[in-house]
Write a protein that holds these residues in place. Structure first.
Motif, short mmCIF file in Angstrom:
data_model
loop_
_atom_site.label_atom_id
_atom_site.label_comp_id
_atom_site.label_asym_id
_atom_site.label_seq_id
_atom_site.Cartn_x
_atom_site.Cartn_y
_atom_site.Cartn_z
N GLN A 156 45.02 45.27 28.51
CA GLN A 156 45.12 46.44 29.37
C GLN A 156 44.15 46.36 30.54
N LEU A 157 42.93 45.92 30.26
CA LEU A 157 41.94 45.78 31.33
C LEU A 157 42.35 44.70 32.32
N ALA A 158 42.89 43.60 31.79
CA ALA A 158 43.32 42.51 32.67
C ALA A 158 44.49 42.95 33.55
N ALA A 159 45.47 43.63 32.95
CA ALA A 159 46.62 44.10 33.73
C ALA A 159 46.16 45.08 34.81
N GLY A 160 45.19 45.92 34.48
CA GLY A 160 44.66 46.84 35.47
C GLY A 160 43.95 46.16 36.61
N ALA A 161 43.47 44.92 36.37
CA ALA A 161 42.79 44.15 37.40
C ALA A 161 43.74 43.22 38.15
N VAL A 163 45.97 41.03 36.75
CA VAL A 163 46.33 39.81 36.04
C VAL A 163 47.65 40.04 35.30
N HIS A 164 48.59 39.13 35.46
CA HIS A 164 49.85 39.22 34.72
C HIS A 164 49.56 39.02 33.23
N ARG A 210 47.59 34.41 38.45
CA ARG A 210 46.64 34.68 37.37
C ARG A 210 47.42 35.30 36.22
N SER A 211 47.33 34.70 35.05
CA SER A 211 48.10 35.21 33.92
C SER A 211 47.32 35.05 32.63
N LEU A 212 47.53 36.01 31.72
CA LEU A 212 46.92 36.01 30.39
C LEU A 212 48.03 36.28 29.39
#
Length: 397
Positions: A156-161, A163-164, A210-212
């Motif tokens: 959730q934090l990554a998507a908010g920043a 990051v796919h 950028r992807s996670l």
């Protein structure tokens, strides 16, 4: 961290328990390290040897311990090669966290928090609001997921920043409460077969600069529980897993890192009274106990009011040479559930008045209360190396 086998004529000292490497080499440290490398705010890189990548994929194989890979090089040639530094990758063990069990570990992976913070500290634990045991894997009886685990996931934090972020797993897991509290964020993609998941995970990695991406395989764990890690069925599953890892690794898009890990290892426990102590048939262990939680190798024991001290004394006397037996406060202070300064007080009463972690090849079963769990061949949960050590295998493109 050193693991060894000791012969204890006296009850096990609590400081002999090999603690998980919270803050430097545990499952809770993996996603924050990867997210920090993608400049996600608030994340820190505590697994310092990992080099940042633009695209990161975590493939979690349920039940695949570090020691189990090392013991089966013929069945897992690709994984075995990754234990060293060949194929452009590196491999090392990290620790699952306590207890080494699926619900706890998946929450640690997804939230980047130790069990004492995210609040899923066992297979079954007491819900202080109801007084009932709650199965945190199956989420039974139901409890409000957001109240039970209120922290955001790393996804959730990554998507908010920007990051796919994506999870690729069995369709069965898409709407479960455990997925919601531990692994949600970005998009969920359900695929039935392991091969489909590997192919789609590679596609999701390539979907953005950028992807996670997280992907998961459960069947190895099921084979271990039912038949044991010394069975032909388990070995066959390991061979399949080995091919899945190679399939995904060979499809990595440029600037990618693949990390293969697991939620716990596993040990086979013989079916005899010496190795399987039946709580339901043992009047000493039952005395003063209101609820028996956790699982065979990682028990939460909830005493009737006023009996906490007596239950702790009894469990130490009966089991102290085979289990590390601690009071709730001792286990928290010792760091079993994570650094004490990161312990969330909302979790306090979920933990047993007595906490028992197996040292030897032994289980506390409950044949009447837990017939299915009591019949399992392969088990896990405690702090021995066979259960705690999970792989962190890296492949880069």
């Amino acid at each position: 961290m050193a693991y060894a086998t000791w012969d204890h004529p006296e009850p096990l000292a609590l400081d002999s328990a090999p603690l998980p490497e919270y803050g430097s080499g545990s499952l809770a440290d993996l996603l924050p390290t990867l997210a920090a490398g993608m400049a996600v705010p608030g994340m820190s890189a505590s697994i310092t040897e990992l080099t940042p990548a633009d695209r990161n994929c975590v493939f979690l194989i349920d039940g695949l311990g570090w020691e189990q890979i090392r013991a089966h090089p013929d069945e897992a040639p690709y994984l075995t090669a990754l234990l060293g530094s060949s194929r452009g990758g590196t491999g090392r063990p990290i620790t699952a966290g306590y207890p080494a069990t699926t619900a706890t570990s998946l929450a640690s992976v997804g939230t980047g928090l130790p069990p004492g913070a995210h609040g899923l500290p066992g297979y079954t634990v007491r819900n202080p609001a109801t007084g009932q045991l709650m199965n945190q894997l199956r989420w039974q009886p139901w409890s409000d997921p957001a109240a039970w685990q209120p922290y955001p996931t790393v996804f959730q934090l990554a998507a908010g920043a920007g990051v796919h972020s994506a999870q690729v797993s069995s369709p069965h897991f898409e709407h479960t409460p455990l997925t919601k509290v531990a692994l949600s964020g970005g998009t969920f993609h359900g695929r039935l077969t392991g091969e489909e998941r590997m192919d789609l995970a590679a596609e999701q990695l390539a979907a953005a600069d950028r992807s996670l991406v997280y992907t998961y395989y459960a069947e190895l764990d099921g084979a271990g529980h039912r038949y044991g890690v010394d069975s032909d069925t388990w070995r066959g599953q390991l061979m399949h897993v080995d091919r899945l890892v190679q399939r995904l690794a060979e499809q990595l898009p440029p600037r990618s890192a693949l990390y293969v890990t697991a939620d716990h290892g596993m040990v086979d426990i013989p079916f005899d009274e010496q190795h399987r102590i039946d709580f339901d048939e043992d009047w000493e262990l039952k005395a003063g106990v209101a609820l028996l939680g956790g699982e065979g190798r990682a028990r939460h024991v909830y005493a009737v009011p006023g009996a906490q001290s007596d239950v702790l004394t009894c469990w130490r006397e009966v089991l102290g040479e085979q289990f590390w037996v601690a009071s709730r406060d001792e286990a928290i202070t010792a760091g079993w559930f994570g650094p004490p300064d990161r312990f969330d007080e909302r979790v306090y009463d979920r933990i047993g008045d007595v906490v028992a972690a197996a040292h030897d090849d032994v289980l506390i079963i409950a044949s009447e209360r837990e017939p299915k769990e009591s019949a399992m061949v392969g088990n896990h949960g405690s702090m021995t190396s066979a259960e705690q050590l999970v792989p962190l295998l890296e492949v880069r493109s």
